[in-house]
Design a protein around this motif. Structure first.
Motif, PDB file in Angstrom:
ATOM      1  N   ASP A  68     -11.860   6.804   1.084  1.00 56.65           N
ATOM      2  CA  ASP A  68     -12.329   5.892   2.119  1.00 56.65           C
ATOM      3  C   ASP A  68     -13.669   5.254   1.765  1.00 56.65           C
ATOM      4  O   ASP A  68     -14.084   4.280   2.415  1.00 56.65           O
ATOM      5  N   TRP A  69     -14.354   5.765   0.715  1.00 56.22           N
ATOM      6  CA  TRP A  69     -15.678   5.191   0.412  1.00 56.22           C
ATOM      7  C   TRP A  69     -15.921   4.904  -1.073  1.00 56.22           C
ATOM      8  O   TRP A  69     -16.958   4.332  -1.421  1.00 56.22           O
ATOM      9  N   LYS A  70     -15.003   5.269  -1.961  1.00 58.59           N
ATOM     10  CA  LYS A  70     -15.177   4.913  -3.373  1.00 58.59           C
ATOM     11  C   LYS A  70     -13.804   4.752  -4.012  1.00 58.59           C
ATOM     12  O   LYS A  70     -12.773   4.996  -3.399  1.00 58.59           O
ATOM     13  N   GLY A  71     -13.797   4.308  -5.281  1.00 55.54           N
ATOM     14  CA  GLY A  71     -12.554   4.246  -6.040  1.00 55.54           C
ATOM     15  C   GLY A  71     -11.923   2.881  -6.141  1.00 55.54           C
ATOM     16  O   GLY A  71     -11.050   2.668  -6.990  1.00 55.54           O
ATOM     17  N   THR A  72     -12.322   1.936  -5.281  1.00 58.09           N
ATOM     18  CA  THR A  72     -11.851   0.560  -5.372  1.00 58.09           C
ATOM     19  C   THR A  72     -13.035  -0.374  -5.168  1.00 58.09           C
ATOM     20  O   THR A  72     -14.066   0.023  -4.612  1.00 58.09           O
ATOM     21  N   LEU A  73     -12.896  -1.606  -5.633  1.00 55.14           N
ATOM     22  CA  LEU A  73     -13.924  -2.626  -5.391  1.00 55.14           C
ATOM     23  C   LEU A  73     -13.512  -3.438  -4.170  1.00 55.14           C
ATOM     24  O   LEU A  73     -12.809  -4.437  -4.263  1.00 55.14           O
ATOM     25  N   GLU A  74     -13.941  -2.974  -3.017  1.00 51.65           N
ATOM     26  CA  GLU A  74     -13.671  -3.613  -1.747  1.00 51.65           C
ATOM     27  C   GLU A  74     -14.922  -3.530  -0.893  1.00 51.65           C
ATOM     28  O   GLU A  74     -15.712  -2.582  -1.013  1.00 51.65           O
ATOM     29  N   PRO A  75     -15.149  -4.503  -0.002  1.00 47.46           N
ATOM     30  CA  PRO A  75     -16.321  -4.431   0.872  1.00 47.46           C
ATOM     31  C   PRO A  75     -16.366  -3.117   1.642  1.00 47.46           C
ATOM     32  O   PRO A  75     -15.358  -2.646   2.171  1.00 47.46           O
ATOM     33  N   GLY A  76     -17.562  -2.546   1.672  1.00 44.87           N
ATOM     34  CA  GLY A  76     -17.759  -1.268   2.340  1.00 44.87           C
ATOM     35  C   GLY A  76     -17.692  -0.068   1.423  1.00 44.87           C
ATOM     36  O   GLY A  76     -18.092   1.036   1.817  1.00 44.87           O
TER      37      GLY A  76
ATOM     38  N   ALA B   2     -19.184  -7.960  -0.862  1.00 48.35           N
ATOM     39  CA  ALA B   2     -18.266  -9.100  -0.959  1.00 48.35           C
ATOM     40  C   ALA B   2     -17.533  -9.047  -2.285  1.00 48.35           C
ATOM     41  O   ALA B   2     -18.102  -8.672  -3.312  1.00 48.35           O
ATOM     42  N   VAL B   3     -16.270  -9.426  -2.258  1.00 49.78           N
ATOM     43  CA  VAL B   3     -15.446  -9.575  -3.453  1.00 49.78           C
ATOM     44  C   VAL B   3     -14.664 -10.864  -3.281  1.00 49.78           C
ATOM     45  O   VAL B   3     -13.971 -11.042  -2.268  1.00 49.78           O
ATOM     46  N   GLY B   4     -14.775 -11.778  -4.236  1.00 53.31           N
ATOM     47  CA  GLY B   4     -14.063 -13.036  -4.062  1.00 53.31           C
ATOM     48  C   GLY B   4     -14.266 -13.982  -5.216  1.00 53.31           C
ATOM     49  O   GLY B   4     -14.397 -13.554  -6.375  1.00 53.31           O
ATOM     50  N   THR B   5     -14.324 -15.267  -4.904  1.00 54.15           N
ATOM     51  CA  THR B   5     -14.508 -16.278  -5.936  1.00 54.15           C
ATOM     52  C   THR B   5     -15.964 -16.336  -6.370  1.00 54.15           C
ATOM     53  O   THR B   5     -16.869 -15.899  -5.638  1.00 54.15           O
ATOM     54  N   THR B   6     -16.189 -16.896  -7.545  1.00 56.56           N
ATOM     55  CA  THR B   6     -17.562 -17.031  -8.029  1.00 56.56           C
ATOM     56  C   THR B   6     -18.377 -17.910  -7.086  1.00 56.56           C
ATOM     57  O   THR B   6     -19.533 -17.586  -6.752  1.00 56.56           O
ATOM     58  N   ASP B   7     -17.817 -19.028  -6.645  1.00 56.82           N
ATOM     59  CA  ASP B   7     -18.572 -19.925  -5.775  1.00 56.82           C
ATOM     60  C   ASP B   7     -18.935 -19.252  -4.461  1.00 56.82           C
ATOM     61  O   ASP B   7     -20.078 -19.380  -3.978  1.00 56.82           O
ATOM     62  N   ALA B   8     -17.994 -18.517  -3.879  1.00 53.03           N
ATOM     63  CA  ALA B   8     -18.260 -17.873  -2.594  1.00 53.03           C
ATOM     64  C   ALA B   8     -19.324 -16.794  -2.717  1.00 53.03           C
ATOM     65  O   ALA B   8     -20.209 -16.663  -1.852  1.00 53.03           O
TER      66      ALA B   8
ATOM     67  N   ALA C 160      -8.488  -2.489  -8.177  1.00 54.79           N
ATOM     68  CA  ALA C 160      -7.794  -1.194  -8.255  1.00 54.79           C
ATOM     69  C   ALA C 160      -7.271  -0.749  -6.894  1.00 54.79           C
ATOM     70  O   ALA C 160      -6.970   0.427  -6.701  1.00 54.79           O
ATOM     71  N   ASP C 161      -7.153  -1.679  -5.937  1.00 54.30           N
ATOM     72  CA  ASP C 161      -6.564  -1.323  -4.655  1.00 54.30           C
ATOM     73  C   ASP C 161      -5.045  -1.192  -4.811  1.00 54.30           C
ATOM     74  O   ASP C 161      -4.507  -1.353  -5.906  1.00 54.30           O
ATOM     75  N   ALA C 162      -4.364  -0.893  -3.714  1.00 55.20           N
ATOM     76  CA  ALA C 162      -2.927  -0.622  -3.793  1.00 55.20           C
ATOM     77  C   ALA C 162      -2.148  -1.802  -4.345  1.00 55.20           C
ATOM     78  O   ALA C 162      -1.146  -1.625  -5.049  1.00 55.20           O
ATOM     79  N   ALA C 163      -2.613  -3.030  -4.069  1.00 54.14           N
ATOM     80  CA  ALA C 163      -1.944  -4.226  -4.579  1.00 54.14           C
ATOM     81  C   ALA C 163      -2.471  -4.650  -5.938  1.00 54.14           C
ATOM     82  O   ALA C 163      -1.955  -5.592  -6.532  1.00 54.14           O
ATOM     83  N   PHE C 164      -3.475  -3.969  -6.423  1.00 57.42           N
ATOM     84  CA  PHE C 164      -4.129  -4.268  -7.694  1.00 57.42           C
ATOM     85  C   PHE C 164      -4.510  -5.754  -7.769  1.00 57.42           C
ATOM     86  O   PHE C 164      -4.215  -6.465  -8.714  1.00 57.42           O
ATOM     87  N   ARG C 165      -5.215  -6.182  -6.710  1.00 56.22           N
ATOM     88  CA  ARG C 165      -5.647  -7.572  -6.642  1.00 56.22           C
ATOM     89  C   ARG C 165      -6.791  -7.839  -7.615  1.00 56.22           C
ATOM     90  O   ARG C 165      -7.551  -6.928  -7.962  1.00 56.22           O
ATOM     91  N   THR C 166      -6.908  -9.073  -8.024  1.00 59.82           N
ATOM     92  CA  THR C 166      -8.004  -9.487  -8.900  1.00 59.82           C
ATOM     93  C   THR C 166      -8.856 -10.519  -8.177  1.00 59.82           C
ATOM     94  O   THR C 166      -8.388 -11.232  -7.276  1.00 59.82           O
ATOM     95  N   ALA C 167     -10.119 -10.572  -8.579  1.00 58.59           N
ATOM     96  CA  ALA C 167     -11.053 -11.550  -8.043  1.00 58.59           C
ATOM     97  C   ALA C 167     -11.928 -12.014  -9.195  1.00 58.59           C
ATOM     98  O   ALA C 167     -11.678 -11.683 -10.359  1.00 58.59           O
ATOM     99  N   ARG C 168     -12.985 -12.777  -8.868  1.00 57.37           N
ATOM    100  CA  ARG C 168     -13.853 -13.314  -9.915  1.00 57.37           C
ATOM    101  C   ARG C 168     -15.290 -12.853  -9.793  1.00 57.37           C
ATOM    102  O   ARG C 168     -16.081 -13.007 -10.734  1.00 57.37           O
ATOM    103  N   ALA C 169     -15.673 -12.294  -8.640  1.00 58.35           N
ATOM    104  CA  ALA C 169     -17.086 -11.962  -8.453  1.00 58.35           C
ATOM    105  C   ALA C 169     -17.245 -10.846  -7.432  1.00 58.35           C
ATOM    106  O   ALA C 169     -16.368 -10.615  -6.591  1.00 58.35           O
ATOM    107  N   VAL C 170     -18.397 -10.171  -7.503  1.00 54.77           N
ATOM    108  CA  VAL C 170     -18.715  -9.052  -6.617  1.00 54.77           C
ATOM    109  C   VAL C 170     -20.169  -9.184  -6.167  1.00 54.77           C
ATOM    110  O   VAL C 170     -21.043  -9.514  -6.973  1.00 54.77           O
ATOM    111  N   ALA C 171     -20.423  -8.888  -4.887  1.00 51.66           N
ATOM    112  CA  ALA C 171     -21.790  -8.822  -4.367  1.00 51.66           C
ATOM    113  C   ALA C 171     -22.095  -7.398  -3.930  1.00 51.66           C
ATOM    114  O   ALA C 171     -21.242  -6.724  -3.335  1.00 51.66           O
TER     115      ALA C 171
END
Length: 572
Positions: free
Chosen positions: A523-531, A42-48, A23-34
């Motif tokens: 700056d601290w909620k609303g998207t799935l991004e590190p931090g 972390a947001v990225g591939t399942t393996d990572a 849900a970031d400005a570019a509406f990027r997709t990933a496969r996994a979240v830590a």
């Protein structure tokens, strides 16, 4: 809260092999979240992400399900939602009831269980879904309730919170007669002889509401807890209580009063709230004045010593007009049955009311508050936006983020002004889905189709947030997203305003990133991004592949709040 986790720590929770919508400005997709210590790390591939897990990490295989930022319902009366549901009130809304006869049966049953003279409360009825009221044949009447509960005062508020249906016993206790002065901005429906029919709209509802027994602290706490538990099951981790304080004592039968804000603060201090709640102070109700605002600003009691990421007073709520279904929204063109509505603030004429509204906005703005203003008609919206602009010109502030609430019929002129000043619009797509056919009868097809012009607002550069306005509609954000994608009606399935449809990214961001912006929290909620805060909603399906018609019934599989799993469906 855990804003700064140890970067060397292993995650507490990882979600793998899903569709992760950031849900970031570019509406990027990933496969996994830590998630570590209540923060997305972390947001990225399942393996990572799998490689980050340690022996104590909880590992969840999403199996293709969609994870997105915790849903932020940016206009939801949480305590009122809890208090208007059984056992605190009768459920007399669709689909629980389909007719006045159904409501009579529910009221009769309640009367048989309560001592004579005890109040019977209910919520949710809608003439658009009552058989006897179809095609405008009739309206509910106090006689309908007298027939089944003559010895109990009955108070039933409609789905919108803007119309009350009372029986004769309730009107008598309240002293409401043909000679009762009508509060400014209110409407008392009368029969051919001038006698009240039992329907009271907008500020006139207070004539009866003020006589209802006040909710106790225990009842308020129970209502909040039940609301939050329901919201967690719906994947909602943040919401805005749009109006709590001294001006709310007559709204939702008292569930919007100062006591409710006090109870919220106690739950937050105890770490027992279970959601992030932003609050708009309600210093005066409908029919308010600038004097009320000045008095409220001087005496407002704001919670202290609470974590602002759990509970924060964001600003002030004002009421500018009513709603189109009650013909109390202030419109430039007449309703199909006549009348323009008007502002619901102090003043005997349109010019005086406009001046009063402008001063109310100025006072709250000058005091440093964000303003959220309930306003629905196009003329009323223009008046509010002009008042925002005038207040900012007289008292320049850095990014006040004022916004119009509902904004049903916001016009191009006001959209341009909102965008120019960085102001927002909070809209209710599920309400449109609910009332589109009814509005066509009242406004004509063109205006009914235009209502809630989400795409026009976004294209104009206005940040748009979406919300349920619960208990007006049930807090099902999937229904809201489907309504934005489809623009179809609940009753007939017809399409209203297809040119105002938006795509999935805009619809999702209206419930996540944009809602965080409204809360000054981007700056601290609303998207799935590190931090960012580890608030995550997991849908039991792949959101980008689901037919929008099926989306409302797709369940929430998991809800993560502050890094903790607070809801998990069986099998997840």
């Amino acid at each position: 809260m855990h804003p700064n986790p140890d970067p060397q720590a292993t995650p507490d929770l990882v979600l793998l092999d899903g569709e992760v919508l950031t849900a970031d400005a570019a509406f990027r997709t990933a496969r996994a979240v830590a998630i570590t210590g209540g923060t997305v790390t972390a947001v990225g591939t399942t393996d990572a992400v799998r490689a980050l897990a340690g022996p104590r990490t909880e590992v969840v295989d999403l199996r293709g399900r969609t994870a997105l930022p915790g849903i932020n319902d940016s206009h939801l009366h949480g305590c009122a939602f809890g208090s208007t549901r059984p056992p605190l009130a009768l459920d007399v809304g669709f689909p629980a009831v389909h007719s006045i006869a159904d409501i009579q049966a529910a009221v009769k049953d309640a009367a048989s269980r309560l001592p004579e003279g005890a109040w019977i409360r209910g919520n949710g009825w809608d003439t658009g879904y009552l058989t006897e009221c179809a095609d405008g044949r009739r309206m509910p009447d106090r006689a309908d309730l007298d027939a089944v509960a003559p010895r109990h005062p009955v108070y039933l508020q409609d789905f919108s919170g803007h119309l009350t249906w009372a029986n004769t016993r309730a009107l008598d206790l309240a002293g409401v007669t043909a000679d009762t002065p009508v509060p400014e901005g209110g409407v008392v429906h009368v029969d051919g002889a001038g006698n009240p029919t039992g329907l009271l709209a907008e500020g006139a509802q207070d004539l009866v509401q003020r006589h209802l027994p006040a909710y106790s602290r225990d009842q308020i706490e129970r209502a909040i807890r039940e609301a939050v538990a329901t919201l967690q099951r719906e994947g909602i981790t943040s919401y805005t209580e749009p109006g709590l304080g001294p001006g709310g004592k007559s709204l939702f039968a008292g569930a919007a009063g100062q006591l409710t804000l006090d109870v919220y603060a106690d739950l937050a201090r105890a770490g027992d709230l279970g959601a992030r709640v932003g609050v708009l102070l309600l210093l005066t109700g409908m029919g308010g004045s600038a004097a009320d605002i000045a008095e409220g600003l001087a005496s407002a009691r704001v919670p202290q010593d609470v974590d602002p990421r759990v509970l924060r007073v964001l600003g002030v709520k004002l009421f500018a007009d009513g709603i189109p279904p009650n013909k109390t929204a202030w419109m430039s063109e007449e309703y199909t049955t006549g009348g323009h509505g008007c502002l619901c603030v102090h003043g005997a004429a349109d010019a005086l009311r406009t001046r009063e509204l402008t001063e109310m906005v100025r006072l709250a703005h000058a005091a440093g508050h964000q303003l959220g203003v309930h306003v629905t008609g196009d003329l009323a919206i223009d008046a509010v936006v002009d008042a925002f602009e005038a207040a900012q010109a007289e008292h320049p502030r850095d990014d006040p983020r004022h916004y119009i609430i509902h904004a049903d019929l916001v016009g191009r002129r006001s959209l341009r002004k909102l965008a120019a000043h960085g102001f927002g619009a909070n809209m209710n797509p599920a309400i449109k889905w609910t009332i589109a056919d009814m509005l066509e009868e009242m406004l004509g097809h063109e205006r009914a189709a235009y209502q809630y012009p989400v795409r026009s607002a976004i294209e104009a550069g206005v940040p748009v947030t979406a919300s349920s306005d619960a208990p007006v509609t049930y807090p099902n954000w999937r229904q809201g997203i489907a309504a934005m994608l489809l623009r179809e009606s609940k009753a007939s399935g017809r399409t209203f305003g297809p040119q105002e449809r938006v795509g999935l990214p805009d619809a999702v961001r209206a419930y996540t990133a944009n809602a965080a912006w409204q809360d000054f929290a981007e700056d601290w909620k609303g998207t799935l991004e590190p931090g960012k805060a580890a608030d995550v909603t997991v849908l039991d399906g792949t959101l980008t592949a689901i037919d929008p018609h099926e989306l409302p019934d797709t369940p929430v599989a998991m809800t993560v709040f502050d890094g903790r799993v607070v809801h998990a469906a069986e099998g997840v």
